[in-house]
Design a protein around this motif. Structure first.
Motif, PDB file in Angstrom:
ATOM      1  N   GLN A   1       5.161   7.050  14.995  1.00 49.23           N
ATOM      2  CA  GLN A   1       5.089   6.216  13.799  1.00 49.23           C
ATOM      3  C   GLN A   1       3.966   5.179  13.816  1.00 49.23           C
ATOM      4  O   GLN A   1       4.138   4.046  13.378  1.00 49.23           O
ATOM      5  N   GLY A   2       2.818   5.599  14.326  1.00 49.47           N
ATOM      6  CA  GLY A   2       1.650   4.736  14.262  1.00 49.47           C
ATOM      7  C   GLY A   2       1.148   4.671  12.830  1.00 49.47           C
ATOM      8  O   GLY A   2       1.492   5.514  12.004  1.00 49.47           O
ATOM      9  N   SER A   3       0.326   3.660  12.540  1.00 44.37           N
ATOM     10  CA  SER A   3      -0.214   3.557  11.180  1.00 44.37           C
ATOM     11  C   SER A   3      -1.221   4.672  10.937  1.00 44.37           C
ATOM     12  O   SER A   3      -2.054   4.942  11.792  1.00 44.37           O
ATOM     13  N   PRO A   4      -1.148   5.307   9.770  1.00 42.64           N
ATOM     14  CA  PRO A   4      -2.105   6.376   9.462  1.00 42.64           C
ATOM     15  C   PRO A   4      -3.534   5.840   9.450  1.00 42.64           C
ATOM     16  O   PRO A   4      -3.772   4.714   9.007  1.00 42.64           O
ATOM     17  N   ALA A   5      -4.447   6.664   9.919  1.00 41.64           N
ATOM     18  CA  ALA A   5      -5.843   6.234  10.051  1.00 41.64           C
ATOM     19  C   ALA A   5      -6.494   5.952   8.698  1.00 41.64           C
ATOM     20  O   ALA A   5      -7.417   5.153   8.600  1.00 41.64           O
ATOM     21  N   ASP A   6      -6.024   6.627   7.634  1.00 43.21           N
ATOM     22  CA  ASP A   6      -6.714   6.475   6.349  1.00 43.21           C
ATOM     23  C   ASP A   6      -6.162   5.332   5.494  1.00 43.21           C
ATOM     24  O   ASP A   6      -6.474   5.226   4.324  1.00 43.21           O
ATOM     25  N   ILE A   7      -5.336   4.479   6.091  1.00 40.01           N
ATOM     26  CA  ILE A   7      -4.766   3.360   5.323  1.00 40.01           C
ATOM     27  C   ILE A   7      -5.285   2.052   5.899  1.00 40.01           C
ATOM     28  O   ILE A   7      -5.215   1.829   7.106  1.00 40.01           O
ATOM     29  N   ASP A   8      -5.800   1.187   5.029  1.00 42.69           N
ATOM     30  CA  ASP A   8      -6.269  -0.121   5.475  1.00 42.69           C
ATOM     31  C   ASP A   8      -5.207  -1.163   5.118  1.00 42.69           C
ATOM     32  O   ASP A   8      -5.151  -1.663   3.992  1.00 42.69           O
ATOM     33  N   ALA A   9      -4.367  -1.478   6.090  1.00 36.11           N
ATOM     34  CA  ALA A   9      -3.225  -2.365   5.844  1.00 36.11           C
ATOM     35  C   ALA A   9      -3.670  -3.751   5.388  1.00 36.11           C
ATOM     36  O   ALA A   9      -3.059  -4.358   4.498  1.00 36.11           O
ATOM     37  N   GLU A  10      -4.755  -4.270   5.990  1.00 36.01           N
ATOM     38  CA  GLU A  10      -5.246  -5.601   5.631  1.00 36.01           C
ATOM     39  C   GLU A  10      -5.640  -5.658   4.162  1.00 36.01           C
ATOM     40  O   GLU A  10      -5.320  -6.596   3.437  1.00 36.01           O
ATOM     41  N   GLU A  11      -6.358  -4.634   3.737  1.00 36.40           N
ATOM     42  CA  GLU A  11      -6.847  -4.593   2.359  1.00 36.40           C
ATOM     43  C   GLU A  11      -5.667  -4.620   1.379  1.00 36.40           C
ATOM     44  O   GLU A  11      -5.673  -5.355   0.399  1.00 36.40           O
ATOM     45  N   ILE A  12      -4.645  -3.787   1.674  1.00 39.73           N
ATOM     46  CA  ILE A  12      -3.470  -3.734   0.796  1.00 39.73           C
ATOM     47  C   ILE A  12      -2.785  -5.096   0.760  1.00 39.73           C
ATOM     48  O   ILE A  12      -2.404  -5.597  -0.298  1.00 39.73           O
ATOM     49  N   LYS A  13      -2.661  -5.703   1.941  1.00 35.46           N
ATOM     50  CA  LYS A  13      -1.987  -7.005   2.025  1.00 35.46           C
ATOM     51  C   LYS A  13      -2.739  -8.045   1.185  1.00 35.46           C
ATOM     52  O   LYS A  13      -2.135  -8.806   0.416  1.00 35.46           O
ATOM     53  N   ASN A  14      -4.058  -8.072   1.329  1.00 36.86           N
ATOM     54  CA  ASN A  14      -4.850  -9.048   0.568  1.00 36.86           C
ATOM     55  C   ASN A  14      -4.695  -8.840  -0.929  1.00 36.86           C
ATOM     56  O   ASN A  14      -4.620  -9.801  -1.699  1.00 36.86           O
ATOM     57  N   GLU A  15      -4.643  -7.556  -1.346  1.00 33.84           N
ATOM     58  CA  GLU A  15      -4.474  -7.287  -2.775  1.00 33.84           C
ATOM     59  C   GLU A  15      -3.115  -7.800  -3.259  1.00 33.84           C
ATOM     60  O   GLU A  15      -3.013  -8.386  -4.333  1.00 33.84           O
ATOM     61  N   ILE A  16      -2.075  -7.559  -2.451  1.00 38.85           N
ATOM     62  CA  ILE A  16      -0.734  -7.986  -2.875  1.00 38.85           C
ATOM     63  C   ILE A  16      -0.656  -9.512  -2.935  1.00 38.85           C
ATOM     64  O   ILE A  16      -0.042 -10.084  -3.841  1.00 38.85           O
ATOM     65  N   LEU A  17      -1.313 -10.194  -1.974  1.00 38.41           N
ATOM     66  CA  LEU A  17      -1.264 -11.666  -1.961  1.00 38.41           C
ATOM     67  C   LEU A  17      -2.002 -12.275  -3.155  1.00 38.41           C
ATOM     68  O   LEU A  17      -1.812 -13.452  -3.470  1.00 38.41           O
ATOM     69  N   GLN A  18      -2.833 -11.468  -3.821  1.00 39.80           N
ATOM     70  CA  GLN A  18      -3.531 -11.956  -5.031  1.00 39.80           C
ATOM     71  C   GLN A  18      -2.591 -12.067  -6.234  1.00 39.80           C
ATOM     72  O   GLN A  18      -2.898 -12.750  -7.201  1.00 39.80           O
ATOM     73  N   ILE A  19      -1.470 -11.346  -6.183  1.00 39.09           N
ATOM     74  CA  ILE A  19      -0.558 -11.328  -7.336  1.00 39.09           C
ATOM     75  C   ILE A  19      -0.002 -12.738  -7.572  1.00 39.09           C
ATOM     76  O   ILE A  19       0.419 -13.396  -6.618  1.00 39.09           O
ATOM     77  N   PRO A  20       0.007 -13.219  -8.828  1.00 37.05           N
ATOM     78  CA  PRO A  20       0.532 -14.557  -9.117  1.00 37.05           C
ATOM     79  C   PRO A  20       1.974 -14.702  -8.617  1.00 37.05           C
ATOM     80  O   PRO A  20       2.750 -13.748  -8.687  1.00 37.05           O
ATOM     81  N   ASN A  21       2.305 -15.898  -8.097  1.00 35.78           N
ATOM     82  CA  ASN A  21       3.650 -16.225  -7.604  1.00 35.78           C
ATOM     83  C   ASN A  21       4.013 -15.596  -6.257  1.00 35.78           C
ATOM     84  O   ASN A  21       5.103 -15.832  -5.754  1.00 35.78           O
ATOM     85  N   VAL A  22       3.131 -14.781  -5.684  1.00 33.74           N
ATOM     86  CA  VAL A  22       3.431 -14.231  -4.358  1.00 33.74           C
ATOM     87  C   VAL A  22       2.860 -15.186  -3.313  1.00 33.74           C
ATOM     88  O   VAL A  22       1.687 -15.534  -3.357  1.00 33.74           O
ATOM     89  N   THR A  23       3.714 -15.623  -2.370  1.00 31.67           N
ATOM     90  CA  THR A  23       3.239 -16.603  -1.383  1.00 31.67           C
ATOM     91  C   THR A  23       3.015 -15.985  -0.002  1.00 31.67           C
ATOM     92  O   THR A  23       2.322 -16.548   0.823  1.00 31.67           O
ATOM     93  N   GLY A  24       3.620 -14.844   0.245  1.00 32.73           N
ATOM     94  CA  GLY A  24       3.420 -14.246   1.572  1.00 32.73           C
ATOM     95  C   GLY A  24       4.176 -12.933   1.658  1.00 32.73           C
ATOM     96  O   GLY A  24       4.943 -12.584   0.759  1.00 32.73           O
TER      97      GLY A  24
END
Length: 306
Positions: free
Chosen positions: A212-235
């Protein structure tokens, strides 16, 4: 083999063709492998034995991928809630082990031949090589136009086999005109090391997915940063990303929010998160939204960041 395709449409036709092609290539290869093993001993050539090993590995992965191709089409049930697609990993694992054991045997034989050279029947090798090029070439040709990932991978294997036979072909001609029995074990080692190199690479990939390692073709940081951009999301925390079998990925996360009063706002945040996740190859995602005064039920892990 269950024929569940009678009631479905279009796309399943290509699946059926794919299964049929893989099945045909499997029987071709398997029959040929048996012939090669006998022939390898008969013409006393280790390079033919190492090619036989290569073909056997391909037959196995063909057979497994054909069987698992059908098995993985079975939907999820109470026992395997994600369905059966992970079974292909098991196939890859078994196949890798068999090839590694076989490779060790061939390397041992080849090194032995170096120390005690034995003449190989060059003419016999030549006939085998021509047959090998023909059989594997035909199987590869059948799968070349394949649409499924499975068919494409398999056709690459068969092309490798053809190249292995081309090498045997060339060496056998050289051996007919010069006294160089060492060429046979040299070629054999080359082919076997190539097989081992590939197997170890594949084994590594398989194990990462199995563990269950992270798939090589997914950039977890990028997804996280995008989600944190959503209004009212703090973490966010408890982010888990893994893959079922290398193609279908799973994502789960807890999203911490602030200043939310209505249920409609919760739904809006969920929608935004899912829109972000849809841009990536996730087959399953589970999102938990937490209000600011809500304590997370889980004990915090190391990778929490709130």
């Amino acid at each position: 083999m269950s024929h569940s395709h009678s009631h479905s449409h279009g796309h399943d036709h290509s699946h059926h063709v794919s299964a049929k092609n893989i099945k045909a290539a499997f029987f071709l290869n398997l029959g040929f492998t048996v012939l090669e093993i006998i022939g390898g001993f008969y013409v006393n050539s280790v390079s033919i034995l190492s090619d036989a090993l290569h073909d056997m590995g391909d037959s196995l992965s063909l057979g497994l991928s054909w069987y698992l191709h059908n098995k993985s089409k079975q939907g999820a049930d109470a026992k395997f809630t994600f369905g059966y697609s992970r079974f292909s990993l098991l196939g890859a694992l078994i196949n890798s082990v068999i090839l590694m054991v076989g490779s060790c045997f061939v390397i041992y034989e080849a090194v032995n031949r170096f120390i005690h050279p034995e003449p190989a029947d060059a003419q016999g090798m030549l006939y085998f090589a021509i047959l090998g090029i023909a059989v594997n070439g035909y199987a590869a040709y059948r799968l070349m136009g394949g649409t499924s990932m499975n068919e494409r991978v398999v056709s690459w294997h068969l092309i490798e086999d053809v190249l292995g036979w081309v090498a045997v072909f060339i060496v056998s001609i050289v051996m007919m005109f010069t006294d160089a029995p060492w060429l046979d074990p040299v070629l054999s080692l080359g082919i076997t090391l190539f097989i081992l190199y590939n197997v170890i690479g594949r084994l590594k990939e398989t194990l990462i997915i199995l563990l269950q390692g992270s798939p090589a073709d997914i950039d977890a940081e990028e997804i996280k940063n995008e989600i944190l951009q959503i209004p009212n999301v703090t973490g966010m925390h408890h982010v888990n990303i893994w893959s079922l079998e290398g193609e279908h990925h799973v994502y789960t996360a807890h999203i911490k929010t602030r200043g939310i009063d209505t249920f409609a706002e919760v739904i809006a945040i969920k929608r935004s998160v899912k829109d972000i996740l849809k841009k990536h190859p996730f087959t399953y995602y589970t999102i938990e939204i937490e209000m600011e005064d809500e304590a997370c039920e889980f004990q915090p892990h190391l990778h929490d960041n709130d």
